[in-house]
Motif scaffolding. Sequence first.
Motif, PDB file in Angstrom:
ATOM      1  N   TYR A  71       0.822  -1.208   0.000  1.00  0.00           N
ATOM      2  CA  TYR A  71       0.000   0.000   0.000  1.00  0.00           C
ATOM      3  C   TYR A  71       0.859   1.263   0.000  1.00  0.00           C
ATOM      4  CZ  TYR A  71      -3.578  -3.394   1.201  1.00  0.00           C
ATOM      5  OH  TYR A  71      -4.417  -4.470   1.178  1.00  0.00           O
ATOM      6  N   ALA A  72       2.019   1.189   0.610  1.00  0.00           N
ATOM      7  CA  ALA A  72       2.921   2.338   0.589  1.00  0.00           C
ATOM      8  C   ALA A  72       3.370   2.638  -0.838  1.00  0.00           C
ATOM      9  CB  ALA A  72       4.126   2.067   1.494  1.00  0.00           C
ATOM     10  N   VAL A  73       3.695   1.585  -1.584  1.00  0.00           N
ATOM     11  CA  VAL A  73       4.088   1.754  -2.983  1.00  0.00           C
ATOM     12  C   VAL A  73       2.910   2.279  -3.800  1.00  0.00           C
ATOM     13  CG1 VAL A  73       4.858   0.556  -5.064  1.00  0.00           C
ATOM     14  CG2 VAL A  73       5.886  -0.005  -2.852  1.00  0.00           C
ATOM     15  N   ALA A  74       1.724   1.706  -3.564  1.00  0.00           N
ATOM     16  CA  ALA A  74       0.533   2.146  -4.295  1.00  0.00           C
ATOM     17  C   ALA A  74       0.225   3.612  -4.025  1.00  0.00           C
ATOM     18  CB  ALA A  74      -0.659   1.279  -3.918  1.00  0.00           C
ATOM     19  N   LEU A 143       6.565  -5.026  16.048  1.00  0.00           N
ATOM     20  CA  LEU A 143       5.223  -4.785  15.511  1.00  0.00           C
ATOM     21  C   LEU A 143       4.846  -3.315  15.657  1.00  0.00           C
ATOM     22  CD1 LEU A 143       2.321  -5.509  14.570  1.00  0.00           C
ATOM     23  CD2 LEU A 143       1.832  -6.099  16.962  1.00  0.00           C
ATOM     24  N   LEU A 144       5.129  -2.754  16.822  1.00  0.00           N
ATOM     25  CA  LEU A 144       4.766  -1.362  17.098  1.00  0.00           C
ATOM     26  C   LEU A 144       5.410  -0.423  16.076  1.00  0.00           C
ATOM     27  CD1 LEU A 144       3.361   0.627  19.032  1.00  0.00           C
ATOM     28  CD2 LEU A 144       5.480   0.687  20.362  1.00  0.00           C
ATOM     29  N   VAL A 145       6.701  -0.626  15.801  1.00  0.00           N
ATOM     30  CA  VAL A 145       7.407   0.225  14.839  1.00  0.00           C
ATOM     31  C   VAL A 145       6.793   0.068  13.448  1.00  0.00           C
ATOM     32  CG1 VAL A 145       9.599   0.635  13.674  1.00  0.00           C
ATOM     33  CG2 VAL A 145       9.552   0.225  16.147  1.00  0.00           C
ATOM     34  N   ILE A 149       4.384   3.098  11.522  1.00  0.00           N
ATOM     35  CA  ILE A 149       4.869   3.693  10.274  1.00  0.00           C
ATOM     36  C   ILE A 149       3.991   3.311   9.087  1.00  0.00           C
ATOM     37  CG2 ILE A 149       6.779   3.731   8.610  1.00  0.00           C
ATOM     38  CD1 ILE A 149       8.681   3.350  10.979  1.00  0.00           C
ATOM     39  N   PHE A 150       3.667   2.028   8.970  1.00  0.00           N
ATOM     40  CA  PHE A 150       3.071   1.543   7.728  1.00  0.00           C
ATOM     41  C   PHE A 150       1.552   1.420   7.740  1.00  0.00           C
ATOM     42  CE2 PHE A 150       7.473   0.332   7.124  1.00  0.00           C
ATOM     43  CZ  PHE A 150       7.678   0.611   5.777  1.00  0.00           C
ATOM     44  N   VAL A 151       0.927   1.210   8.886  1.00  0.00           N
ATOM     45  CA  VAL A 151      -0.541   1.137   8.891  1.00  0.00           C
ATOM     46  C   VAL A 151      -1.156   2.463   8.435  1.00  0.00           C
ATOM     47  CG1 VAL A 151      -2.594   0.931  10.347  1.00  0.00           C
ATOM     48  CG2 VAL A 151      -0.765  -0.769  10.519  1.00  0.00           C
TER      49      VAL A 151
END
Length: 313
Positions: A71-74, A143-145, A149-151
């Motif tokens: 999703y980051a790439v999208a 997981l937290l990191v 960042i990514f969620v």
Amino acid sequence: MFINQVFKYKHDFWRYIIGVVVVVTGIIVGQIPLLIALVAEKGYEIMGMAESEMMTALDSNYFLFLMLLTYAVALLFLLFIVKRLHEQPLKTLTTSRSKIDWSRFWFAFGLVSIFILISTIGDYFTNPDDYVLNFQLMPFLILLVIAVIFVPLQTSFEEYFFRAYLMQGIGVFVRNRWVPLIITSVVFGGLHFFNPEVTKLGNIIMIHYIATGFLLGIMTLMDEGIELALGFHAANNLLTALIVTADWTAFQTNSIFKDISDPSVGWDILIPVLIIYPAFLYIMARKYKWSNWKEKLFGKVHKPQLLNVSEDN
């Protein structure tokens, strides 16, 4: 207004068709690292794997990172196409206000976070046998990191694509508000059909996903921007990833708790749709003094008579 302002930029419908193709290409490109990792771990037998099996083929944090990377790439592909093909600034893709109102984002984020925490704690004490402690310090910190960042990048992509890009593009094409609201909400919900939750709980859970699309779409049209939808979606997915996981969810993480119950869903799925979601809208409507609901949700989209920028359609 949020949709009308797009008339000032390059808004030919063919541009949106190309844009959707480019975004889908971005999703495919973003999935390549995940596919490489799965092939390296399991070989080409992944071709016959169900999605739930793929989730357990890699370390959960590694899988989550690679999945969210898609999703980051999208999102990068989407922002590129908006800037280059439509020559539209990010601000007008986000809001009709003079600048992006981050206080709205944080209000929605806090509201949803409080609701999730209270409801999860309440369910834990009401049904303690449905949960086991899943907390392990180092995996949880990793997981937290990843999640922090990514969620938000994942949820931002979905909001910018559905509630902004498609809402505006369809709106200027059909010249009304209700058609893009319906289309974006149904498509958004429909894409969740392939989630593991649907396999576990049945097709009736699609009511929840589609209703969530309508909730976020109504927020966007009534508030003339996606700031509230961005905060709402980010809090929902982030808190879900960090607090509770289960073997049948899309996010299988090193969360604090694991739900070991055997869930089932019936018409009680209507409770959030008919009670909780309207309550969220009521709170936001009171705080931000929303009015003229009929016009904002069902009204026409008018092309301004005078534009500062020449248009090409």
